[in-house]
Design a protein around this motif. Structure first.
Motif, short mmCIF file in Angstrom:
data_model
loop_
_atom_site.label_atom_id
_atom_site.label_comp_id
_atom_site.label_asym_id
_atom_site.label_seq_id
_atom_site.Cartn_x
_atom_site.Cartn_y
_atom_site.Cartn_z
N UNK A 116 69.87 -12.66 71.74
CA UNK A 116 70.15 -11.13 70.56
C UNK A 116 69.53 -10.97 69.68
N UNK A 117 69.51 -12.17 68.48
CA UNK A 117 69.42 -12.31 66.72
C UNK A 117 67.60 -11.73 66.44
N UNK A 160 73.46 -6.41 61.05
CA UNK A 160 72.86 -7.10 61.27
C UNK A 160 73.06 -7.77 62.22
N UNK A 161 74.17 -7.81 63.14
CA UNK A 161 74.41 -8.76 64.28
C UNK A 161 73.80 -7.90 65.61
N UNK A 200 74.30 -17.87 62.19
CA UNK A 200 73.41 -19.43 62.36
C UNK A 200 73.88 -20.20 62.76
N UNK A 201 75.10 -20.17 63.93
CA UNK A 201 75.47 -20.82 64.88
C UNK A 201 75.38 -21.01 65.99
N UNK A 202 74.40 -19.77 66.33
CA UNK A 202 73.63 -19.63 66.99
C UNK A 202 72.23 -21.08 67.84
N UNK A 327 65.56 -8.52 53.26
CA UNK A 327 65.28 -9.58 54.14
C UNK A 327 65.92 -8.63 55.32
N UNK A 328 67.41 -8.36 55.20
CA UNK A 328 68.38 -7.85 55.42
C UNK A 328 69.07 -9.42 56.45
N UNK A 329 68.24 -10.28 57.09
CA UNK A 329 68.75 -11.28 57.69
C UNK A 329 67.53 -12.43 57.85
N UNK A 330 67.09 -13.44 57.68
CA UNK A 330 66.55 -14.67 58.11
C UNK A 330 66.32 -14.70 59.67
N UNK A 331 65.40 -15.35 59.73
CA UNK A 331 65.36 -15.60 61.23
C UNK A 331 66.60 -16.42 61.63
N UNK A 332 67.36 -16.45 63.23
CA UNK A 332 67.97 -17.63 63.28
C UNK A 332 67.51 -19.24 63.34
N UNK A 333 68.02 -20.05 62.06
CA UNK A 333 67.41 -21.62 61.88
C UNK A 333 67.73 -22.16 63.47
N UNK A 334 66.10 -23.72 62.43
CA UNK A 334 66.30 -24.78 63.80
C UNK A 334 67.20 -25.78 63.86
N UNK A 335 67.01 -26.23 65.13
CA UNK A 335 68.21 -26.92 65.11
C UNK A 335 69.02 -28.28 64.49
N UNK A 336 69.37 -28.81 64.92
CA UNK A 336 69.69 -30.33 63.09
C UNK A 336 69.36 -30.96 63.04
N UNK A 337 68.11 -31.15 61.93
CA UNK A 337 67.69 -31.91 61.85
C UNK A 337 66.24 -31.49 61.17
#
Length: 346
Positions: A116-117, A160-161, A200-202, A327-337
């Motif tokens: 959705x994001x 933004x959601x 970013x929890x996604x 920018x309104x919202x950065x793309x969802x970040x990558x996973x941990x690491x």
């Protein structure tokens, strides 16, 4: 933090400059709940002239059988049900219940996912703040209530959601999704950073559900007594200004009957410095339930519950307001690491 009371929640917020989902399941598409009224019977009314009514007889050894009530309090329903009435609203991007007395929502629920994001079919430049016509005119918040009030029209579900469709974004601009919020230093700053944290929890959870709403918490006065005091804006005064806001976060692992990481946060409706740790605002879910009179996780078994901040580094990323507007919202970040997430799994 353990065993919070309302006073403790309010007192904890004073340090930052302020004195301080079970209900979601099963909601249909109906706009309102209308309580069932029981059948009305007509009672006899005594006139000023004539014989007085006999005194009611009490049960006792010489009066066998149940007493027949001489009154019918529910007879008032023949003139209308007094309430309270929760204006339930189910839109494509949110589900909410409205507080007619305070002209603010009781709660607003949303659901975000990585998919959705990523969609970009809505543009807030085509959305406009609007009064919710489905709420009776005498109870709804109005655009004029916010004019020159000094407060922002603060989204409970952020625009933004809901970029995945224009209709979804438009529905976040109804005033039934708004509360008066302090602008600079809160709505445009720390609160926005908090909303970004939720998105970013996604990166770690395939499904994130969030319930957001206002609180009106007590403040200790000079005489040592606790009182609830809040401003009311509008002409005439219509819309209550919350003292605090809460978010209940349900981060789901995506498995049927799987684990749910719960996080509950209460923030004062006041300027919050960007270096304030988000964990300072973490509270037990039960504290928000006691403060709001609502229940959020009554159907979630303890065995499936996890504490969000035990699994994720609960912290915000500070982004200046001007940059965020571009920018309104950065793309969802990558996973941990991978770099740039701002979150880390423990």
């Amino acid at each position: 933090m353990s065993k919070f009371t309302l006073a403790v929640v309010a007192g904890a917020s004073a340090a930052v400059g302020a004195a301080t989902t079970a209900a979601i399941y099963g909601l249909g598409g109906s706009r309102r709940q209308t309580p069932e009224t029981q059948s009305v019977t007509t009672t006899t009314t005594a006139t000023r002239t004539g014989s007085p009514l006999p005194a009611p007889q009490r049960d006792g050894p010489h009066t066998p059988g149940p007493i027949v009530p001489p009154v019918d309090p529910s007879g008032v329903f023949q003139y209308g049900f007094p309430g309270p009435v929760n204006d339930l609203h189910s839109a494509v991007s949110l589900t909410s219940a409205f507080d007619r007395a305070k002209r603010n929502p009781h709660w607003v629920a949303e659901h975000i996912t990585p998919a959705s994001l990523l969609l970009r079919n809505g543009d807030r430049r085509h959305s406009y703040f609007a009064e919710d016509q489905a709420i009776p005119e005498k109870f709804r918040a109005k655009l004029t209530d916010y004019a020159r009030s000094g407060y922002d029209r603060g989204h409970q579900v952020p625009a933004a959601d809901a970029k995945w469709s224009q209709e979804a974004m438009d529905s976040t601009f109804w005033l039934s999704n708004m509360c008066p919020q302090v602008g600079e230093g809160f709505n445009r700053d720390y609160w926005a950073h908090f909303e970004d944290f939720c998105r970013r929890l996604t990166s770690f959870y395939p499904s994130v559900r969030i319930v957001t709403g206002p609180l009106y918490l007590p403040k200790r006065e000079a005489d040592g007594k606790w009182r609830v005091s809040y401003e009311v804006i509008g002409h005439p005064p219509n819309v209550a200004v919350p003292t605090h806001f809460y978010k209940i976060i349900f981060a789901e692992d995506g498995k049927t009957g799987g684990n749910v990481s719960l996080g509950a946060f209460v923030l004062p409706n006041a300027v919050i410095h960007n270096d304030k740790p988000l964990k300072d605002f973490e509270v037990p879910v039960e504290a928000v339930e006691r403060a709001s009179g609502l229940e959020f996780a009554g159907l979630l078994p303890p065995a499936r519950r996890r504490r969000l901040c035990d699994e994720i580094n609960c912290s915000v990323i500070v982004k200046e307001y001007a940059e965020r507007q571009r920018t309104m919202m950065t793309p969802p970040p990558a996973k941990s690491g991978q770099a740039g997430t701002g979150l880390a799994q423990r």
